[in-house]
Design an enzyme around this catalytic site. Structure first.
Site, PDB file in Angstrom:
ATOM      1  N   GLU A 279      -5.030   1.549   3.022  1.00 26.79           N
ATOM      2  CA  GLU A 279      -4.734   0.456   3.951  1.00 26.79           C
ATOM      3  C   GLU A 279      -4.823   0.923   5.388  1.00 26.79           C
ATOM      4  O   GLU A 279      -5.284   0.178   6.267  1.00 26.79           O
ATOM      5  CB  GLU A 279      -3.333  -0.094   3.660  1.00 26.79           C
ATOM      6  CG  GLU A 279      -2.947  -1.337   4.466  1.00 26.79           C
ATOM      7  CD  GLU A 279      -2.279  -1.038   5.796  1.00 26.79           C
ATOM      8  OE1 GLU A 279      -2.035  -1.987   6.558  1.00 26.79           O
ATOM      9  OE2 GLU A 279      -2.003   0.149   6.100  1.00 26.79           O
ATOM     10  N   GLU A 280      -4.380   2.149   5.647  1.00 27.66           N
ATOM     11  CA  GLU A 280      -4.322   2.636   7.024  1.00 27.66           C
ATOM     12  C   GLU A 280      -5.693   2.749   7.665  1.00 27.66           C
ATOM     13  O   GLU A 280      -5.820   2.739   8.894  1.00 27.66           O
ATOM     14  CB  GLU A 280      -3.600   3.989   7.085  1.00 27.66           C
ATOM     15  CG  GLU A 280      -2.150   3.961   6.604  1.00 27.66           C
ATOM     16  CD  GLU A 280      -1.225   3.162   7.515  1.00 27.66           C
ATOM     17  OE1 GLU A 280      -1.720   2.513   8.461  1.00 27.66           O
ATOM     18  OE2 GLU A 280      -0.012   3.176   7.284  1.00 27.66           O
TER      19      GLU A 280
ATOM     20  N   HIS B 267       3.540   5.808  12.646  1.00 24.17           N
ATOM     21  CA  HIS B 267       2.355   6.638  12.399  1.00 24.17           C
ATOM     22  C   HIS B 267       2.498   8.075  12.917  1.00 24.17           C
ATOM     23  O   HIS B 267       1.493   8.723  13.224  1.00 24.17           O
ATOM     24  CB  HIS B 267       1.102   6.002  12.993  1.00 24.17           C
ATOM     25  CG  HIS B 267       0.652   4.761  12.255  1.00 24.17           C
ATOM     26  ND1 HIS B 267      -0.499   4.089  12.586  1.00 24.17           N
ATOM     27  CD2 HIS B 267       1.187   4.095  11.213  1.00 24.17           C
ATOM     28  CE1 HIS B 267      -0.642   3.053  11.776  1.00 24.17           C
ATOM     29  NE2 HIS B 267       0.377   3.032  10.933  1.00 24.17           N
TER      30      HIS B 267
ATOM     31  N   HIS C  46       0.856  -1.200   0.000  1.00 21.76           N
ATOM     32  CA  HIS C  46       0.000   0.000   0.000  1.00 21.76           C
ATOM     33  C   HIS C  46       0.883   1.238   0.000  1.00 21.76           C
ATOM     34  O   HIS C  46       2.019   1.221   0.481  1.00 21.76           O
ATOM     35  CB  HIS C  46      -0.960  -0.023   1.188  1.00 21.76           C
ATOM     36  CG  HIS C  46      -0.379   0.353   2.512  1.00 21.76           C
ATOM     37  ND1 HIS C  46      -0.393   1.640   3.003  1.00 21.76           N
ATOM     38  CD2 HIS C  46       0.213  -0.397   3.483  1.00 21.76           C
ATOM     39  CE1 HIS C  46       0.153   1.676   4.208  1.00 21.76           C
ATOM     40  NE2 HIS C  46       0.537   0.450   4.528  1.00 21.76           N
TER      41      HIS C  46
ATOM     42  N   ASP D 288       6.503   3.305   6.813  1.00 19.54           N
ATOM     43  CA  ASP D 288       5.157   2.772   6.620  1.00 19.54           C
ATOM     44  C   ASP D 288       4.342   3.690   5.727  1.00 19.54           C
ATOM     45  O   ASP D 288       3.860   4.727   6.175  1.00 19.54           O
ATOM     46  CB  ASP D 288       4.483   2.619   7.986  1.00 19.54           C
ATOM     47  CG  ASP D 288       3.106   1.988   7.903  1.00 19.54           C
ATOM     48  OD1 ASP D 288       2.732   1.492   6.830  1.00 19.54           O
ATOM     49  OD2 ASP D 288       2.405   2.001   8.928  1.00 19.54           O
TER      50      ASP D 288
END
Length: 703
Positions: free
Chosen positions: A395-396, A509, A348, A358
């Protein structure tokens, strides 16, 4: 009239011809990649042939492109992380354009698949500290590491709007055992705002646990390294768009209403918010109440009392929940022998903030692998089976992009998907961490032995990995639902892998997940990225090109027996006799399949139609065995999860990371829910039937 050539002797002419040939070879070898024709260069060195495959080993050729890959990967990562690119925002579209453009530059056929899904953003929030009803201080909900607020403010997607003026209680990690401690201290969380430290399980599960005990809201804080605040989702009960459970969220699709029960159960009942460690310390330093246990204080020194007294907070949150368009980018390299068998690689590209780890460490690797595949194609190679490269969106928010695509193509994937190879946080630091369905263990280890360790000169990734694990080949099983393999494995029954370097990193994140951190700390040379590219790409090549699929079901049988032994330690051994009997059948079938594969290898496969059909039927048994572990009804209370071996258990603290239905029944029985003891027996039989069905598929005959 053409000028006449000088009258050289034969020997002179031969010498001149030799010099010309030497010049041309040298010219090809040393031309700059920017000005040379890669197609000509590959053909010159490796003797590429068109219309079926290159004469050179495609795996060797794939690895030959690694010399400068770290530079191109670094360039991709820098470009992808210049701006935050949260799904559904304008900057997300820019990231999609970048990926699409570079896939097309690699010469690959590229498609875009759009979906209209329910996404969740913050509209407004406030937090203040009160003492005896009087305002003491307005507390910050900003991220200290992001003073210019370039990224979205810290929040929990799908947290409902709400407000609470209430006492504060500190509940450590927010687990069941933490609430039992509060019970022993006579502290009740009903009507309170609960403050928890991150790490007790999935965010949504932690919020739901507080809501079940009567809390009004949850404030969550993390390690706070560098002033970062961890964003994330609190979506419950599976993956994908909440309004279209089980089918794709096309623009014209049926959608449930927000008030429908199927939708409401996907969202927590109370609001929650991530806060900085600075804000958490201010709150915890102001609350009194019974003294916190020493073990809680050891992990959070600011904790004195657990609260429940006169200190209160005034917390408000307003959610902006709306339909937004997301984009999956799909690249197809059609197979020349079995175009209807799919080897799928996916990553993603959406990020909460800049996403250097990420997920865009994985996105940069995906673009490198795509470039290498494009070069292979120009050499004349074609894969035997179709390779599909996927760049997922959203995706998150809950693996939404990949889930919608799987749900849209579920029937085709059920009969045609060979494997799904996932890449998410590809590089977080040193050390290799492989995860896979058990039949892929042997292949994964073989490939790890071919790739040089990026941090240890002269040895392979495999040898470093084994040394780190004390000589044990320990590959993780994918029983967590936190990345895009979820829909493929847990819902569609497609075997999967998930690989990465680095166990974790401190800026998950947060706005500190930047290119600068990766360049200075995560992977300064970008050689970990290159090693990931090599392992991931070789997995794809072997699974697409090996005539006999490199699946090892003996490994699966051994893993199932290990699971059964672990289950025996929790339950009466007599209870699991049905599972043990099924494992014996599966083990015999796995050995028979291995013997059949050896026969194909020894005898070879003729090119006549009958021989090719026999080989195809054999490979199909290997593909379809994993589907046998699915149950159409799904897990009890969580029907979207259908894999009876490796879906996630509902209790993240469960001692079982396998057999989720059994794990759920054990957890419920401990909670003294009526009738759960008999449910354990039923779930044991469900697993036993699934394993026996897989054995039947491997045998390939009706019973």
């Amino acid at each position: 009239m053409r000028p006449s050539l000088p009258n050289f002797s034969l020997s002179a002419r031969l010498l001149l011809l030799a010099l010309i040939l030497v010049f041309l070879v040298t010219f090809h070898l040393h031309r700059s990649p920017k000005t040379s024709s890669l197609n000509t260069l590959i053909s010159h060195h490796f003797g590429g042939t068109g219309g079926g495959g290159a004469t050179a080993d495609p795996c060797r050729l794939f690895l030959s492109f690694s010399a400068t890959a770290n530079s191109s990967i670094s360039s991709h990562l820098r470009a992808l992380t210049r701006e935050p690119h949260l799904a559904g925002t304008p900057s997300a579209a820019a990231a999609a354009d970048y990926v699409r453009t570079h896939l097309e530059l690699a010469g690959l056929e590229t498609l875009t698949r759009n979906y209209s899904v329910l996404l969740s953003y913050p509209a407004a929030a406030s937090l203040s500290l009160l003492l005896n009803g009087t305002l003491v201080k307005t507390l910050s909900l900003a991220e200290p590491a992001d003073p210019t607020a370039r990224a979205v403010a810290p929040y929990h997607s799908y947290s409902p709007s709400g407000a609470a003026v209430a006492p504060v209680v500190y509940a450590n990690l927010g687990r069941d055992e933490d609430y039992l401690v509060l019970d022993r201290l006579s502290v009740d969380v009903r009507g309170c705002v609960v403050v928890v430290r991150r790490g007790g399980g999935p965010r949504g599960t932690i919020v739901e646990a507080a809501a079940a005990r009567g809390a009004k809201a949850v404030l969550m804080f993390g390690n706070g390294v560098g002033g970062g605040v961890e964003r994330g989702t609190v979506l419950l009960g599976g993956a994908g768009d909440p309004l279209t459970p089980g089918w794709a969220a096309n623009a014209s699709a049926e959608r449930f209403r927000l008030a429908d029960g199927e939708v409401r159960k996907r969202f927590p009942k109370i609001p929650s918010m991530p806060v900085s460690t600075v804000t958490a310390v201010e709150i915890l330093g102001a609350i009194g109440g019974p003294p916190a246990p020493p073990e809680w204080k050891a992990e959070m020194s600011a904790v004195v009392g657990v609260g429940g007294g006169s200190t209160m907070v005034n917390f408000t949150y307003q959610e902006d929940r709306k339909l937004a368009e997301i984009q999956n980018i799909i690249t197809i390299i059609k197979g020349c022998e079995e175009p209807d068998r799919y080897v799928i690689l996916g990553n993603h590209r959406d990020a909460w903030t800049y996403g250097a780890v990420d997920p865009n460490s994985g996105t940069a690797v995906l673009l490198d692998v795509a470039s290498r595949f494009g070069a292979l194609l120009r050499s004349g190679w074609r894969p035997k089976r179709t390779i599909i490269l996927c760049s997922w969106d959203a995706e998150e928010f809950g693996m939404i992009g990949s889930t919608e695509w799987v749900e849209q193509n579920l029937e085709n994937l059920g009969s045609k998907a060979v494997v799904y190879l996932n890449l998410d946080c590809a590089v977080q630091g040193p050390g290799f961490f492989p995860g896979a369905s058990p039949q892929l263990d042997k292949l994964l280890i073989e490939i790890m032995k071919q790739v040089t360790d990026p941090d240890s000169e002269g040895i392979t990734v495999y040898h470093t990995w084994v040394a780190k694990n004390g000589g044990i080949n320990k590959i993780e099983r994918l029983s967590r639902a936190d990345s895009d393999f979820t829909a493929f494995l847990h819902h569609a029954g497609v075997p999967a892998t998930d690989i990465y370097f680095g166990e974790d990193y401190p800026f998950y994140h947060t706005t500190l997940d930047t290119y600068e951190w990766m360049e200075k700390h995560g992977d300064p040379s970008f050689l970990r990225h290159v090693a990931t590219s090599e392992i991931w790409g070789l997995l794809g090549l072997r699974l697409a090109d090996d005539r006999i699929l490199p699946f090892d079901y003996n490994s699966y049988a051994s893993q199932l027996l290990e699971h059964a032994n672990a289950l025996t330690a929790l339950l009466d051994g007599l209870k699991i006799k049905p599972i043990l009997a099924s494992i014996r059948q599966f083990t015999a079938a796995a050995k028979a399949v291995q013997d059949e594969a050896k026969m194909f290898e020894v005898q070879g496969v003729a090119e006549d139609a009958a021989s090719c059909l026999r080989l195809r039927a054999f490979n199909d048994k290997l593909i379809l065995a994993e589907r046998s572990f699915l149950d159409a009804e799904g897990l009890r209370g969580r029907p979207w999860f259908k894999h009876l071996l490796y879906s996630p258990p509902k209790d993240s603290a469960s001692k079982l990371s396998f057999f989720p239905g059994i794990a759920d029944a054990i957890s419920d029985a401990k909670s003294s829910i009526k009738g759960e003891a008999s449910n354990i027996d039923h779930e044991i039989w469900r697993v036993a039937r699934a394993i026996r069905q897989a054995a039947d598929v491997l045998r390939g005959e009706l019973t």
